[in-house]
Write an enzyme that holds these catalytic residues in place. Structure first.
Site, PDB file in Angstrom:
ATOM      1  CG  PHE A  46      -1.806   1.201   1.332  1.00 55.04           C
ATOM      2  CD1 PHE A  46      -2.951   1.283   0.564  1.00 55.04           C
ATOM      3  CD2 PHE A  46      -1.486   2.256   2.162  1.00 55.04           C
ATOM      4  CE1 PHE A  46      -3.785   2.388   0.633  1.00 55.04           C
ATOM      5  CE2 PHE A  46      -2.311   3.374   2.249  1.00 55.04           C
ATOM      6  CZ  PHE A  46      -3.460   3.433   1.473  1.00 55.04           C
ATOM      7  CB  CYS A  47       0.915   4.305   0.268  1.00 56.00           C
ATOM      8  SG  CYS A  47       1.238   6.073   0.029  1.00 56.00           S
ATOM      9  CB  VAL A  48       5.796   4.929   0.188  1.00 59.11           C
ATOM     10  CG1 VAL A  48       5.809   4.649   1.678  1.00 59.11           C
ATOM     11  CG2 VAL A  48       7.215   5.062  -0.339  1.00 59.11           C
TER      12      VAL A  48
END
Length: 92
Positions: A46-48
């Site tokens: 998720f995300c970075v």
């Protein structure tokens, strides 16, 4: 800044990223695999965290490691050449 300084800084960055992937993401994958007793891992980023996971899996695959069964990415950027609306948060 002289060219040699840029090269040295770039080399240190590459080493830092490689260490982060190996001792962070790849180690977490190995621990999860061992804890579950699974032959293959289904990974989610998720995300970075997804950016790091995608990078780590690219390295693993290039090394011939096939222990990842599937990869799911949520709200993850992999191509930063056109950041779109995220350019508000990302600068050079």
């Amino acid at each position: 800044m002289p060219a040699d300084d840029f090269r040295a800084a770039g080399h240190r960055l590459v080493e830092w990223i490689a260490d982060y992937l190996e001792h962070g993401v790849m180690r977490a994958l190995a621990v999860a695999q061992e804890a579950c007793g699974a032959g293959k891992v289904n990974a989610l980023g998720f995300c970075v965290g997804g950016t790091l996971l995608g990078s780590a899996l690219a390295v693993l695959r290039a090394q011939g490691d096939e222990r990842i069964a599937s990869l799911t990415l949520l709200a993850t950027m992999l191509d930063f050449s056109d950041t779109g609306e995220l350019s508000v948060f990302v600068d050079e």
